[in-house]
Write an enzyme that holds these catalytic residues in place. Structure first.
Site, PDB file in Angstrom:
ATOM      1  N   ASN A 112       0.827  -1.204   0.000  1.00  0.00           N
ATOM      2  CA  ASN A 112       0.000   0.000   0.000  1.00  0.00           C
ATOM      3  C   ASN A 112       0.864   1.258   0.000  1.00  0.00           C
ATOM      4  OD1 ASN A 112      -2.065  -1.804   0.140  1.00  0.00           O
ATOM      5  ND2 ASN A 112      -2.465  -1.498   2.327  1.00  0.00           N
ATOM      6  N   HIS A 129       6.179  -0.561  -2.444  1.00  0.00           N
ATOM      7  CA  HIS A 129       5.689   0.123  -3.651  1.00  0.00           C
ATOM      8  C   HIS A 129       5.722   1.638  -3.484  1.00  0.00           C
ATOM      9  CE1 HIS A 129       3.290  -3.702  -4.984  1.00  0.00           C
ATOM     10  NE2 HIS A 129       4.580  -3.799  -5.212  1.00  0.00           N
TER      11      HIS A 129
END
Ligand code: BV8
Ligand code: ZN
Length: 252
Positions: A112, A129
């Site tokens: 997330n 990410h």
């Protein structure tokens, strides 16, 4: 969110709590599902489209090169959406688990980019990410945490005037090597691996489940439905993470 917990789910929660209670080292991989109860839309729920585009078609270097304004519209909308969201009991349960086990025994790996784990108090968070809060320059090393403040349609670097980009990992981009290495190490050295709120579609993140399993870890999945990781799970808890995770932590 008090979901009606079935007797089977209660049994699975007891089982999961026993496994976690005897584990020496735990790693957890979270996906968009853990933030769903905070009001953050998931990627593949509800068709997974944004303005008719698939995320895989907008969150790429090629899309940014072709139409940076479209990509920035996508990210500015999501950044604006973050201003209104707060961590939910699922995020807080993982922060409590880290407090209980200590950072040497618990590693939180997240796909997330919403920053909600840190907002819930988790300290060791591997954001494999990246994060929507941070921006970086496409022309120099300049980077900044801009939280959820509104940015111009095409924000530019104050140092070299090149375009800024969100500091997230797009499709077909490499994950940040150091963070990814730490995530792989955690998966390969844990004896219990939690996989929470992810469809296990995106690689290399989804491959962490296999790495953990190959190293003998017991796999516990928390999701609303079966996923591509379910066949690798020793325990699958079918329920909302905002209810299931606190129920597990309460039993430790
Ligand atoms: C790379 C940041 C090397 C940006 C993201 C073919 C096969 C396999 C792999 C590939 C392939 N073709 C290409 C690839 C590689 C590609 C990939 O995996 N593609 C997928 C789509 C097939 N991967 C990459 O490109 C990666 N890089 O491989 O580099 C390389 C380098 C150069 C050249 C070639 C290769 C980079 C991937 C990173 C992409 N960036 N995010 C942004 O956010 O804008 S990925 C994005 O998807 C998010 O990070 C998100 O977290 C992630 C995964 O999605 P999920 O989190 O799982 O969310 P999803 O909606 O899918 O599922 C939600 C789940 O929650 C559901 O299961 C649902 O049931 C559950 N849920 C809902 N509510 C709840 C709940 N569970 C519990 N409680 C609830 N209340
Ligand atoms: Zn610059």
């Amino acid at each position: 969110m008090d979901s009606p917990m079935t007797p089977d789910l209660h049994q699975q929660i007891e089982r999961a709590a026993r496994i976690i209670g005897r584990a020496k080292k735990i790693a957890a991989l979270t996906g968009a599902g853990i933030s769903a109860e905070s009001g953050v839309p998931t990627f593949r729920g509800a068709g997974g489209l944004w303005e008719g585009y698939r995320v895989e078609d907008v969150a790429t270097p090629a899309a940014f090169a072709r139409d940076p304004a479209l990509v920035w519209r996508f990210y500015n909308l999501r950044r604006a959406g973050l201003a209104a969201v707060r961590p939910n009991p699922g995020h807080h349960a993982l922060a409590a688990l880290e407090d209980r086990l200590g950072q040497g025994r618990f590693t939180l790996i997240t796909q997330n980019v919403d920053g909600l784990h840190r907002a819930a108090g988790s300290r060791r968070v591997l954001e494999i990410h990246g994060t929507l809060r941070r921006v970086r320059c496409t022309g120099c090393a300049w980077t900044a945490d801009r939280a959820t403040e509104a940015l111009p349609d095409l924000p530019r670097c104050g140092a070299c005037h090149e375009l800024l980009r969100p500091d997230v990992v797009w499709f077909n981009e490499l994950l940040p090597p150091d963070t990814w290495q730490q995530a792989e190490d955690a998966a390969q050295t844990c004896d219990c691996f939690l996989v929470i709120g992810t469809s296990a579609v995106v690689y290399p993140a989804a491959g962490l489940v296999e790495s953990a399993r190959l190293n003998g870890a017991e796999i516990i999945e928390v999701n609303l439905t079966a996923t591509r990781a379910s066949s690798q799970a020793d325990v699958t808890l079918l329920g909302p993470s905002g209810s299931v995770l606190p129920a597990i932590v309460q039993r430790l």
